[in-house]
Design a protein around this motif. Sequence first.
Motif, mmCIF file in Angstrom:
data_model
loop_
_atom_site.group_PDB
_atom_site.id
_atom_site.type_symbol
_atom_site.label_atom_id
_atom_site.label_comp_id
_atom_site.label_asym_id
_atom_site.label_seq_id
_atom_site.Cartn_x
_atom_site.Cartn_y
_atom_site.Cartn_z
ATOM 1 N N LYS A 36 12.126 -7.733 -29.091
ATOM 2 C CA LYS A 36 11.610 -7.184 -27.832
ATOM 3 C C LYS A 36 12.710 -6.398 -27.123
ATOM 4 O O LYS A 36 13.881 -6.756 -27.169
ATOM 5 N N GLU A 37 12.305 -5.324 -26.470
ATOM 6 C CA GLU A 37 13.254 -4.489 -25.739
ATOM 7 C C GLU A 37 13.785 -5.225 -24.514
ATOM 8 O O GLU A 37 13.127 -6.120 -23.976
ATOM 9 N N THR A 38 14.951 -4.826 -24.061
ATOM 10 C CA THR A 38 15.568 -5.455 -22.895
ATOM 11 C C THR A 38 14.709 -5.271 -21.656
ATOM 12 O O THR A 38 14.566 -6.186 -20.841
ATOM 13 N N LYS A 39 14.112 -4.100 -21.532
ATOM 14 C CA LYS A 39 13.252 -3.823 -20.373
ATOM 15 C C LYS A 39 12.031 -4.740 -20.368
ATOM 16 O O LYS A 39 11.623 -5.245 -19.313
ATOM 17 N N GLN A 40 11.467 -4.973 -21.529
ATOM 18 C CA GLN A 40 10.291 -5.848 -21.619
ATOM 19 C C GLN A 40 10.661 -7.277 -21.246
ATOM 20 O O GLN A 40 9.954 -7.939 -20.492
ATOM 21 N N LYS A 41 11.803 -7.762 -21.749
ATOM 22 C CA LYS A 41 12.233 -9.126 -21.432
ATOM 23 C C LYS A 41 12.535 -9.282 -19.946
ATOM 24 O O LYS A 41 12.226 -10.300 -19.340
ATOM 25 N N ARG A 42 13.131 -8.257 -19.355
ATOM 26 C CA ARG A 42 13.440 -8.295 -17.937
ATOM 27 C C ARG A 42 12.154 -8.315 -17.095
ATOM 28 O O ARG A 42 12.049 -9.029 -16.109
ATOM 29 N N ASN A 43 11.150 -7.548 -17.495
ATOM 30 C CA ASN A 43 9.888 -7.523 -16.761
ATOM 31 C C ASN A 43 9.102 -8.818 -16.932
ATOM 32 O O ASN A 43 8.358 -9.212 -16.036
ATOM 33 N N LEU A 44 9.245 -9.488 -18.062
ATOM 34 C CA LEU A 44 8.544 -10.746 -18.292
ATOM 35 C C LEU A 44 9.157 -11.895 -17.494
ATOM 36 O O LEU A 44 8.522 -12.929 -17.333
ATOM 37 N N THR A 45 10.390 -11.717 -17.010
ATOM 38 C CA THR A 45 11.041 -12.761 -16.232
ATOM 39 C C THR A 45 10.378 -12.942 -14.872
ATOM 40 O O THR A 45 10.323 -14.047 -14.340
ATOM 41 N N GLN A 46 9.849 -11.846 -14.312
ATOM 42 C CA GLN A 46 9.258 -11.900 -12.980
ATOM 43 C C GLN A 46 7.949 -12.680 -13.001
ATOM 44 O O GLN A 46 7.222 -12.659 -13.989
ATOM 45 N N THR A 47 7.672 -13.354 -11.889
ATOM 46 C CA THR A 47 6.399 -14.063 -11.787
ATOM 47 C C THR A 47 5.307 -13.083 -11.402
ATOM 48 O O THR A 47 5.562 -12.027 -10.815
ATOM 49 N N SER A 48 4.076 -13.423 -11.743
ATOM 50 C CA SER A 48 2.936 -12.596 -11.385
ATOM 51 C C SER A 48 1.851 -13.511 -10.853
ATOM 52 O O SER A 48 2.039 -14.717 -10.724
ATOM 53 N N TYR A 49 0.708 -12.934 -10.523
ATOM 54 C CA TYR A 49 -0.379 -13.687 -9.921
ATOM 55 C C TYR A 49 -1.533 -13.829 -10.903
ATOM 56 O O TYR A 49 -1.740 -12.983 -11.763
ATOM 57 N N VAL A 50 -2.284 -14.895 -10.744
ATOM 58 C CA VAL A 50 -3.470 -15.121 -11.563
ATOM 59 C C VAL A 50 -4.531 -14.107 -11.144
ATOM 60 O O VAL A 50 -4.680 -13.793 -9.961
ATOM 61 N N ALA A 51 -5.274 -13.583 -12.098
ATOM 62 C CA ALA A 51 -6.315 -12.599 -11.813
ATOM 63 C C ALA A 51 -7.432 -13.238 -10.981
ATOM 64 O O ALA A 51 -7.648 -14.455 -11.030
ATOM 65 N N ASN A 52 -8.116 -12.400 -10.227
ATOM 66 C CA ASN A 52 -9.194 -12.889 -9.358
ATOM 67 C C ASN A 52 -10.304 -13.573 -10.146
ATOM 68 O O ASN A 52 -10.947 -14.494 -9.661
ATOM 69 N N VAL A 53 -10.524 -13.128 -11.375
ATOM 70 C CA VAL A 53 -11.571 -13.714 -12.216
ATOM 71 C C VAL A 53 -11.245 -15.165 -12.558
ATOM 72 O O VAL A 53 -12.137 -16.004 -12.664
ATOM 73 N N ASP A 54 -9.953 -15.476 -12.711
ATOM 74 C CA ASP A 54 -9.536 -16.792 -13.178
ATOM 75 C C ASP A 54 -9.172 -17.760 -12.057
ATOM 76 O O ASP A 54 -8.907 -18.928 -12.319
ATOM 77 N N THR A 55 -9.160 -17.305 -10.805
ATOM 78 C CA THR A 55 -8.700 -18.176 -9.726
ATOM 79 C C THR A 55 -9.596 -19.389 -9.552
ATOM 80 O O THR A 55 -9.111 -20.485 -9.281
ATOM 81 N N LYS A 56 -10.897 -19.225 -9.725
ATOM 82 C CA LYS A 56 -11.821 -20.344 -9.538
ATOM 83 C C LYS A 56 -11.541 -21.468 -10.529
ATOM 84 O O LYS A 56 -11.489 -22.644 -10.162
ATOM 85 N N SER A 57 -11.322 -21.111 -11.793
ATOM 86 C CA SER A 57 -11.078 -22.141 -12.798
ATOM 87 C C SER A 57 -9.715 -22.795 -12.607
ATOM 88 O O SER A 57 -9.561 -23.998 -12.823
ATOM 89 N N VAL A 58 -8.718 -22.028 -12.183
ATOM 90 C CA VAL A 58 -7.392 -22.610 -11.971
ATOM 91 C C VAL A 58 -7.418 -23.547 -10.774
ATOM 92 O O VAL A 58 -6.842 -24.645 -10.804
ATOM 93 N N LEU A 59 -8.112 -23.170 -9.705
ATOM 94 C CA LEU A 59 -8.216 -24.042 -8.540
ATOM 95 C C LEU A 59 -8.959 -25.322 -8.893
ATOM 96 O O LEU A 59 -8.651 -26.400 -8.375
#
Length: 65
Positions: A36-59
């Motif tokens: 994997k490229e360094t840029k890809q690994k660096r971007n994967l380190t950041q946290t993101s949010y669960v999609a609106n479609v999946d929030t109901k099941s995660v909650l």
Amino acid sequence: MPKLKTKSGAKKRFALTGTGKIKRKNAFKSHILTKKETKQKRNLTQTSYVANVDTKSVLRQLAIK
């Protein structure tokens, strides 16, 4: 009604923010990192949010709502 138990896997993987969004970590950052490229690994380190479609099941897994 009995109390709902939280799924222990979801408890470890998700966190609620103050605004009610659900934080999650990105996948594909644990192993086989040499191809994997360094840029890809660096971007994967950041946290993101669960999609609106999946929030109901995660909650539901977190026994919220």
